[in-house]
Design a protein around this motif. Structure first.
Motif, PDB file in Angstrom:
ATOM      1  N   TRP A   1       1.174   3.175  -3.291  1.00 23.09           N
ATOM      2  CA  TRP A   1       1.795   3.572  -2.178  1.00 23.09           C
ATOM      3  C   TRP A   1       2.338   4.999  -2.188  1.00 23.09           C
ATOM      4  O   TRP A   1       3.185   5.199  -2.912  1.00 23.09           O
ATOM      5  CB  TRP A   1       2.714   2.768  -1.360  1.00 23.09           C
ATOM      6  CG  TRP A   1       2.076   1.412  -1.020  1.00 23.09           C
ATOM      7  CD1 TRP A   1       1.824   0.395  -1.739  1.00 23.09           C
ATOM      8  CD2 TRP A   1       1.626   1.144   0.396  1.00 23.09           C
ATOM      9  NE1 TRP A   1       1.291  -0.524  -0.931  1.00 23.09           N
ATOM     10  CE2 TRP A   1       1.063  -0.331   0.322  1.00 23.09           C
ATOM     11  CE3 TRP A   1       1.338   2.045   1.501  1.00 23.09           C
ATOM     12  CZ2 TRP A   1       0.200  -0.776   1.431  1.00 23.09           C
ATOM     13  CZ3 TRP A   1       0.767   1.283   2.744  1.00 23.09           C
ATOM     14  CH2 TRP A   1       0.387   0.217   2.678  1.00 23.09           C
TER      15      TRP A   1
ATOM     16  N   ILE B   1       9.939  -0.222   4.758  1.00 23.79           N
ATOM     17  CA  ILE B   1       8.661  -0.621   4.598  1.00 23.79           C
ATOM     18  C   ILE B   1       8.610  -1.468   5.941  1.00 23.79           C
ATOM     19  O   ILE B   1       9.350  -2.555   6.184  1.00 23.79           O
ATOM     20  CB  ILE B   1       8.289  -1.493   3.578  1.00 23.79           C
ATOM     21  CG1 ILE B   1       8.428  -0.528   2.369  1.00 23.79           C
ATOM     22  CG2 ILE B   1       6.913  -1.934   3.517  1.00 23.79           C
ATOM     23  CD1 ILE B   1       8.129  -1.093   0.836  1.00 23.79           C
TER      24      ILE B   1
ATOM     25  N   PHE C   1       2.146   4.935   6.416  1.00 24.90           N
ATOM     26  CA  PHE C   1       1.682   3.467   5.890  1.00 24.90           C
ATOM     27  C   PHE C   1       0.375   3.192   6.628  1.00 24.90           C
ATOM     28  O   PHE C   1      -0.242   2.432   5.826  1.00 24.90           O
ATOM     29  CB  PHE C   1       2.837   2.572   6.585  1.00 24.90           C
ATOM     30  CG  PHE C   1       4.047   2.771   5.959  1.00 24.90           C
ATOM     31  CD1 PHE C   1       4.307   1.745   4.772  1.00 24.90           C
ATOM     32  CD2 PHE C   1       5.220   3.062   6.355  1.00 24.90           C
ATOM     33  CE1 PHE C   1       5.401   1.962   3.975  1.00 24.90           C
ATOM     34  CE2 PHE C   1       6.303   2.997   5.749  1.00 24.90           C
ATOM     35  CZ  PHE C   1       6.633   2.543   4.315  1.00 24.90           C
TER      36      PHE C   1
END
Length: 266
Positions: free
Chosen positions: A10, A18, A53
């Motif tokens: 990531w 997150i 994300f």
């Protein structure tokens, strides 16, 4: 997925929180529930089209099995999706990972030549990438699978000796032990098996080939009692594998040499 690229890298700032759905997807992947992980990451992308994300989740979704994939061709569909992502975003930070992941998918499917080709391409293109150490191990194991023991040993020795790849050192050492044993360089093989046994002995026990070859190495360097124990362990841990039969034959030969004819026949 459990190869050199099984952990998704990531690319997010450390201070970012997150999202819960991403966390759930990560947990599902760690538990091996890939379909659940795919559903969670897909839902997140649908709800959050932009952002770091969402970008990462799209790459993960491409790499995971899709319930709609044609039976028998699931791994090829995963390859196609990853290739499409690479083509659409060649400059992405995730492009090197995708190339590595394609190699892993091929490897897990038993297409070792194709996997080795991709691993070699990775190393030519991204020689300094953090994933390079794991890819080197996979490339070395590819040579080993193809019976190219010298090539395997040269590649895996690089992994063992390179400080920046220390996270892959023990796995590389086990591959090096197997390669040198298959090449009948018994003293070298014995040395590397000892290295692995001192640090992560479970890696040897998990592999029927490594367990058996370690026994052969013990035999060839003059430790017959230890060799017998290793052959017995091979049979006990992997009773249904063909190599276990070879280990049984070695045990019988040893018992016959010592005059235990009845036990050898048993």
């Amino acid at each position: 997925m459990g190869g050199s690229c099984s952990d998704f890298p990531w690319k997010v700032p450390r201070d970012m929180v997150i999202p819960e759905m991403i966390q759930q997807g990560q947990e599902a992947m760690q538990a091996g529930n890939l379909l659940k992980a795919r559903a969670l990451f897909s839902t997140y992308v649908t709800q959050q089209d932009d952002g770091v994300f969402a970008d990462g989740a799209r790459w993960i979704v491409a790499s995971l099995p899709d319930p709609s994939d044609e039976p028998g061709k699931e791994f090829l569909k995963r390859i196609d999706r990853l290739q499409a992502m690479k083509t659409s975003a060649p400059k992405s930070e995730y492009t090197p990972w995708a190339l590595c992941a394609m190699g892993d998918v091929y490897w897990d499917a038993g297409w070792h030549s194709e996997a080795s080709g991709l691993f070699e391409e990775f190393l030519r293109t991204y020689p300094e990438h953090p994933l390079a150490g794991g890819v080197m191990v996979e490339a070395g194991l590819g040579f080993l699978k193809n019976g190219q023991y010298l090539e395997a040993a040269l590649v895996l020795r690089r992994v063992v000796e390179e400080p920046m790849w220390k996270a892959h050192r023990v796995k590389g050492a086990l591959g090096l032990a197997d390669a040198t044993a298959m090449a009948k360089a018994w003293k070298q093989a014995y040395y590397w098996y000892r290295v692995v046994e001192a640090e992560r002995p479970e890696l040897i026990r998990q592999s029927v080939e490594s367990s058996y070859l370690y026994g052969l190495s013990e035999l060839e360097v003059g430790n017959p009692a230890n060799a017998l124990s290793r052959f017995l362990l091979t049979v006990n841990l992997h009773p249904h594998r063909e190599t276990a039969g070879q280990a049984l034959n070695r045990i019988s030969e040893k018992l016959l040499q010592e005059g235990h004819e009845f036990l050898a026949l048993w």
